[in-house]
Structure formats: structure tokens, C-alpha cells
Write an enzyme that holds these catalytic residues in place. Structure first.
Site, PDB file in Angstrom:
ATOM      1  N   ASN A 179      -1.448   6.694  -4.576  1.00  7.83           N
ATOM      2  CA  ASN A 179      -0.839   7.234  -3.359  1.00  7.83           C
ATOM      3  C   ASN A 179       0.431   8.014  -3.690  1.00  7.83           C
ATOM      4  O   ASN A 179       0.667   9.082  -3.124  1.00  7.83           O
ATOM      5  CB  ASN A 179      -0.531   6.111  -2.364  1.00  7.83           C
ATOM      6  CG  ASN A 179      -1.749   5.727  -1.545  1.00  7.83           C
ATOM      7  OD1 ASN A 179      -2.177   6.470  -0.674  1.00  7.83           O
ATOM      8  ND2 ASN A 179      -2.334   4.573  -1.869  1.00  7.83           N
TER       9      ASN A 179
ATOM     10  N   HIS B 100      -1.795   0.368   4.449  1.00 10.91           N
ATOM     11  CA  HIS B 100      -2.642  -0.826   4.313  1.00 10.91           C
ATOM     12  C   HIS B 100      -4.106  -0.381   4.334  1.00 10.91           C
ATOM     13  O   HIS B 100      -4.505   0.410   5.193  1.00 10.91           O
ATOM     14  CB  HIS B 100      -2.362  -1.802   5.460  1.00 10.91           C
ATOM     15  CG  HIS B 100      -3.214  -3.021   5.367  1.00 10.91           C
ATOM     16  ND1 HIS B 100      -2.972  -4.004   4.427  1.00 10.91           N
ATOM     17  CD2 HIS B 100      -4.323  -3.395   6.047  1.00 10.91           C
ATOM     18  CE1 HIS B 100      -3.907  -4.935   4.550  1.00 10.91           C
ATOM     19  NE2 HIS B 100      -4.726  -4.599   5.516  1.00 10.91           N
TER      20      HIS B 100
HETATM   21  C1  GRF Z   1      -3.768   0.965  -1.808  1.00 14.39           C
HETATM   22  O1  GRF Z   1      -5.099   0.620  -1.508  1.00 14.39           O
HETATM   23  C2  GRF Z   1      -2.852   0.581  -0.695  1.00 14.39           C
HETATM   24  O2  GRF Z   1      -3.438   0.704   0.563  1.00 14.39           O
HETATM   25  C3  GRF Z   1      -2.573  -0.850  -1.005  1.00 14.39           C
HETATM   26  O3  GRF Z   1      -2.462  -0.909  -2.388  1.00 14.39           O
HETATM   27  C4  GRF Z   1      -3.214   0.147  -2.967  1.00 14.39           C
HETATM   28  C5  GRF Z   1      -2.284   0.943  -3.813  1.00 14.39           C
HETATM   29  O4  GRF Z   1      -2.951   1.889  -4.575  1.00 14.39           O
HETATM   30  N1  GRF Z   1      -1.420  -1.300  -0.280  1.00 14.39           N
HETATM   31  P1  GRF Z   1      -2.136   2.914  -5.471  1.00 14.39           P
HETATM   32  O5  GRF Z   1      -1.157   2.103  -6.320  1.00 14.39           O
HETATM   33  O6  GRF Z   1      -1.442   3.873  -4.561  1.00 14.39           O
HETATM   34  O7  GRF Z   1      -3.182   3.573  -6.326  1.00 14.39           O
END
Ligand code: GRF
Length: 218
Positions: A14, A109
Site C-alpha cells: 500500500n 482494513h
Molecule cells: C493490507 O491487506 C491491509 O489492508 C492490512 O494489512 C495489509 C498490508 O499490506 N491492514 P501491505 O503491507 O500494504 O502490502
């Protein structure tokens, strides 16, 4: 420039989507700092590749949550922060911390809140047998995944899915809605009215209902 801090604990995909959206000028913001509580989080490598300052604050080094957060606060005090974006950050923040950043801490989430909060949102939704799941960006309040909902994306659960394929489908949407929400904030379009989040302006929603499986008889 609208300035954000991104808190991570892991892969940081993300974070990457936010970085890419800023670099592509879809998002008018700058990442002042990436904070990780995990020294080995791959997201730290991603940040460094783009010249973004990072801070590792390993929660194991602190006896209490307050001391851990004190260290986080001292990092944040080095630069003005308009918004804190939790992106796979696996620590709960105390009410004391949140009070310092009213309506300025958001989280993503991987389920359609208020269903399936907690650390296994995708698996819990899959095992329940829902026909749609998705992801939610919400304000962080004192509960676990309970704050006002800012934006959601919906994906179908397909007949051949397993948890991993559902996770991937959800994650692809996470990467779209997080940059979008940051841009809404950067444009000053987000406000809370009676616990509901209003995004001012914007396009009307296309399509008013989706079914899974598809309706065949009409
Ligand atoms: C994502 O699925 C987010 O929704 C959750 O943890 C994961 C993080 O993924 N809270 P990344 O570290 O951004 O790849």
C-alpha cells in the site's frame, strides 16, 4: 504541500501504491516519513528506494505502549504532519496518541467493515461464505476497526477462490482506494457529520446494485 506519515509493519505494498501515485501526480502530497515498528519490514526498503525518510521504532525496545508511542511522537514532531496513514501497521494506538491527531489518523482494513474486523479480515470473510468482500478506509478511533468509514471497495468472492486469491483481489483495490482517499484529504474534501464521512464534490456513483452470483431470470 499536504504532508503525510505512513505507518507500516510489513510488505508495504500500500505504501508503494501511495508513492507511485504521488510520483505520477495523481496525489498531491508528500510522504514526510515512513514509520515501521518492524526493523525488517520490506516497506522500509521501498521507502529508501524513493528517498523517503524512514524511522524504525521497534516496539520490543520499549517497556510500555506509552514509551513506544513517545518515540513515535518524537519522530513526528520533526516535521508538520497533516495525516497519518496506517498501512498494514500491526500495533494499536492508544487514545492518548489519537487525541494528539484528531481526525487525522486513518487505516485500511481488508474487509467490508463493520463486518470482519481484526487481523484476519480476508480469511474470516472467506470462511463465513460471503459473496462479496472488499476493503475499507476508515478513521481510527479507540476501538478496533470501528471508526467512521471513509471509502470502501467491493469485490466478489468467486466460486474457485481460496483465501489467497481473495486477498490478492482485495489488495488490488486497496492500492486504488488508499491514494484516492489521501487525495480527497489533500483537497480538503473530507469531513465527519454525525459519525458519517462526507466527501464533498465528486462524481455520482454508477450502478446501484451488484449481485453475486449474477441474476439470471430478469
Ligand atoms: C493490507 O491487506 C491491509 O489492508 C492490512 O494489512 C495489509 C498490508 O499490506 N491492514 P501491505 O503491507 O500494504 O502490502
Amino acid at each position: 504541500m499536504f504532508s503525510i506519515a505512513v505507518f507500516i509493519s510489513g510488505s508495504g505494498s500500500n505504501l508503494q501504491s501511495i508513492i507511485d501515485s504521488i510520483e505520477a501526480r495523481r496525489v498531491s502530497a508528500q510522504i514526510a516519513v515512513v514509520v515501521s515498528n518492524e526493523p525488517d519490514a520490506y516497506g522500509l526498503v521501498r521507502a529508501a528506494k524513493h528517498g523517503i525518510p524512514t524511522a524504525v521504532i521497534n516496539h520490543h525496545d520499549y517497556a510500555t505502549r506509552q514509551e513506544f508511542e513517545g518515540a513515535v511522537l518524537s519522530v513526528l514532531q520533526e516535521t508538520p504532519i497533516d495525516l497519518i496513514c496506517l498501512a498494514g501497521f500491526m500495533r494499536l494506538l492508544t487514545p492518548d496518541f489519537l487525541r494528539r491527531f484528531p481526525q487525522r489518523v486513518i487505516n485500511i482494513h481488508p474487509a467490508l467493515l463493520p463486518s470482519f474486523p481484526g487481523t484476519h479480515g480476508q480469511a474470516d470473510a472467506f470462511n463465513y461464505g460471503v459473496k462479496f468482500s472488499g476493503c475499507t478506509i476508515h478513521f481510527v478511533d479507540e476501538g478496533v476497526d470501528t471508526g467512521p468509514i471513509i471509502m470502501q471497495a467491493v469485490v466478489p468472492v468467486l466460486p474457485d477462490d481460496d483465501v489467497e486469491s481473495l486477498k490478492a483481489r482485495i489488495l488490488a483495490q486497496e492500492h486504488k482506494i488508499y491514494p484516492q482517499v489521501i487525495q480527497f484529504f489533500a483537497e480538503g474534501r473530507v469531513k465527519i457529520v454525525d459519525k458519517k464521512v462526507i466527501i464533498s464534490g465528486g462524481k455520482p456513483i454508477e450502478g446501484f446494485a451488484y449481485t453475486s452470483p449474477p441474476i439470471e431470470i430478469f
